[in-house]
Structure formats: structure tokens, C-alpha cells
Write an enzyme that holds these catalytic residues in place. Structure first.
Site, PDB file in Angstrom:
ATOM      1  N   SER A 152       0.859  -1.173   0.000  1.00 18.45           N
ATOM      2  CA  SER A 152       0.000   0.000   0.000  1.00 18.45           C
ATOM      3  C   SER A 152       0.894   1.221   0.000  1.00 18.45           C
ATOM      4  O   SER A 152       1.914   1.247   0.712  1.00 18.45           O
ATOM      5  CB  SER A 152      -0.895   0.053   1.249  1.00 18.45           C
ATOM      6  OG  SER A 152      -2.011  -0.776   1.110  1.00 18.45           O
ATOM      7  N   GLU A 155      -1.837  19.069  -3.944  1.00 21.11           N
ATOM      8  CA  GLU A 155      -3.186  19.108  -4.540  1.00 21.11           C
ATOM      9  C   GLU A 155      -4.076  17.976  -4.036  1.00 21.11           C
ATOM     10  O   GLU A 155      -5.235  17.895  -4.441  1.00 21.11           O
ATOM     11  CB  GLU A 155      -3.087  19.004  -6.064  1.00 21.11           C
ATOM     12  CG  GLU A 155      -2.344  20.130  -6.736  1.00 21.11           C
ATOM     13  CD  GLU A 155      -0.821  19.954  -6.717  1.00 21.11           C
ATOM     14  OE1 GLU A 155      -0.356  18.935  -6.177  1.00 21.11           O
ATOM     15  OE2 GLU A 155      -0.118  20.828  -7.238  1.00 21.11           O
ATOM     16  N   SER A 156      -3.600  17.073  -3.229  1.00 24.90           N
ATOM     17  CA  SER A 156      -4.351  15.989  -2.568  1.00 24.90           C
ATOM     18  C   SER A 156      -3.531  14.698  -2.484  1.00 24.90           C
ATOM     19  O   SER A 156      -2.577  14.676  -1.743  1.00 24.90           O
ATOM     20  CB  SER A 156      -5.733  15.761  -3.162  1.00 24.90           C
ATOM     21  OG  SER A 156      -6.564  16.865  -2.841  1.00 24.90           O
ATOM     22  N   HIS A 181      -2.939   0.218  -3.891  1.00 27.81           N
ATOM     23  CA  HIS A 181      -3.020  -0.957  -3.043  1.00 27.81           C
ATOM     24  C   HIS A 181      -2.933  -2.153  -3.978  1.00 27.81           C
ATOM     25  O   HIS A 181      -3.740  -2.256  -4.914  1.00 27.81           O
ATOM     26  CB  HIS A 181      -4.331  -0.963  -2.247  1.00 27.81           C
ATOM     27  CG  HIS A 181      -4.547   0.330  -1.512  1.00 27.81           C
ATOM     28  ND1 HIS A 181      -3.839   0.667  -0.381  1.00 27.81           N
ATOM     29  CD2 HIS A 181      -5.312   1.394  -1.794  1.00 27.81           C
ATOM     30  CE1 HIS A 181      -4.192   1.876   0.020  1.00 27.81           C
ATOM     31  NE2 HIS A 181      -5.083   2.345  -0.828  1.00 27.81           N
ATOM     32  N   CYS A 192      -6.660  18.717  -6.665  1.00 28.65           N
ATOM     33  CA  CYS A 192      -7.466  19.929  -6.616  1.00 28.65           C
ATOM     34  C   CYS A 192      -6.848  20.975  -7.539  1.00 28.65           C
ATOM     35  O   CYS A 192      -5.640  20.957  -7.782  1.00 28.65           O
ATOM     36  CB  CYS A 192      -7.511  20.471  -5.195  1.00 28.65           C
ATOM     37  SG  CYS A 192      -8.335  19.326  -4.090  1.00 28.65           S
TER      38      CYS A 192
END
Lengths: 118, 118
Positions: free
Chosen positions: B55, B62-63, B68, B83
């Protein structure tokens, strides 16, 4: 591990602005929300932006829980993705909607990991 | 910062199993994919599971970009959320589909951060 997973994305508006700027508070609440969903936490990473805003991710054995806050808009975008059928990601979202005092929220649930019919 | 964001979730099947188990390879490729989308990297966190599976999250200004992997199923679930309007998250997904040699992929794009009409 079962590839089946539930991925919920949620946009929260009208949140408590002070909470959206408080990295320590967010870290505590998102950790608690992950526990509430019965997921297993592997790591926690929160980052504070200047002049404001926080991004954070709780890495789960089952995938992740993330948040990105925009205090100037009273907005928080959240997603939680958990693989397997032993977790309840909706409980994490419900907790966070209450905790951040969101006046309005919009959630969208996606089912992940279904084998393609090809 | 603009709350507008683009969130792409992608399920990749029939991937190269060796790549899905190689934490260092995945970390390098996901970092590169984030750069390719023109996002700004704030942190990189990858975790290897026993007996297999990885993971990882690349935290972006921006995020985030996450993965996974389920090597035993040749499956990787990816999401990238950016974003603002200066990034091209689709380029990251395209790069990763090629890099992981996915035989089949299914993507779903969500628009985030639109102010509610209330």
C-alpha cells in the site's frame, strides 16, 4: 486478501473552520474514525499547508482514509477505501461529518475490486 | 485554493505480478506518475505487507495518489485526486496502466468540491 472493497468519497461543506485548520485535532479524529470502521492502522501522515489547510492520510491494512481541508471555504474532502468485508467505512464517514460539524455533505460510494467479465 | 478537484479511481487487472510485489519499484513509479500529472509532492509513504502486497500514498499539495496491490490476483487499485485546474491526473493513471502492464483497466472519474446549491 479479498479484492472486494468499498470506497466512499465525501464532500463536507460548512465545517467548523477552526477544526479544519487544526492538524493535531484532525490527526486524532481521523485515527479514531479509522478505528471506528474496524480497520487496522499501518501509518498516519498529516501535512499542514501555509497559510492554512491540512492534508492527511491514514494508511490502513485495508487501504486508506484521507482528508484535504480548505478552511477558507469551510470545505473538507474525505475518502475512505477499505478492502474486505469486515470493515464499516460508513461509520468513519458518519463520525467525521459530526466531528467537523458539517452543515451539508454529499457522499458517493464505489464498489472496487470486482473481477472483470472478460 | 480552488476547491474544484478531479478524482480518478482505477482498477487494474492482469498486472505484472513481480511489479506488484516490489515496493521500491512502486514507490519510484508512483512518484514519477505524480510528477507527470504536474502535481507537487509533499510526502511519500509506502508499506509492504506480509506475505505480499503493497500500500502506498503520495501526498500532494493538490491531494493524493494511492495504490493498493494484490499480487495474488494481479490486481492494483489506484486513485488520484488533484485539486485545482493546473494538473493532469489522467496522465498519471495512463502512465501507471502501462508501467504495471495491466491487461484490463476500469477507471471512474469524479468531480469533487463543487459548492452545493443550498
Amino acid at each position: 486478501m479479498d479484492t472486494f472493497g468499498c470506497h466512499i468519497v465525501a464532500d463536507l461543506w460548512g465545517c467548523n473552520v477552526h477544526k479544519l485548520t487544526d492538524k493535531d485535532y484532525l490527526e486524532k479524529e481521523f485515527t479514531y474514525a479509522a478505528e471506528k470502521s474496524k480497520a487496522t492502522i499501518c501509518g498516519v501522515f498529516f501535512h499542514e499547508f501555509s497559510p492554512q489547510g491540512v492534508s492527511g492520510v491514514v494508511i490502513l491494512a485495508e487501504s486508506h482514509l484521507s482528508v484535504h481541508t480548505f478552511p477558507e471555504h469551510g470545505y473538507a474532502s474525505i475518502d475512505i477505501y477499505t478492502c474486505g468485508r469486515h470493515t464499516q467505512p460508513g461509520l468513519a464517514i458518519q463520525h467525521l461529518i459530526c466531528s467537523l460539524e458539517a452543515e451539508y455533505n454529499h457522499s458517493h460510494e464505489l464498489i472496487r475490486g470486482l473481477k472483470p467479465k472478460v
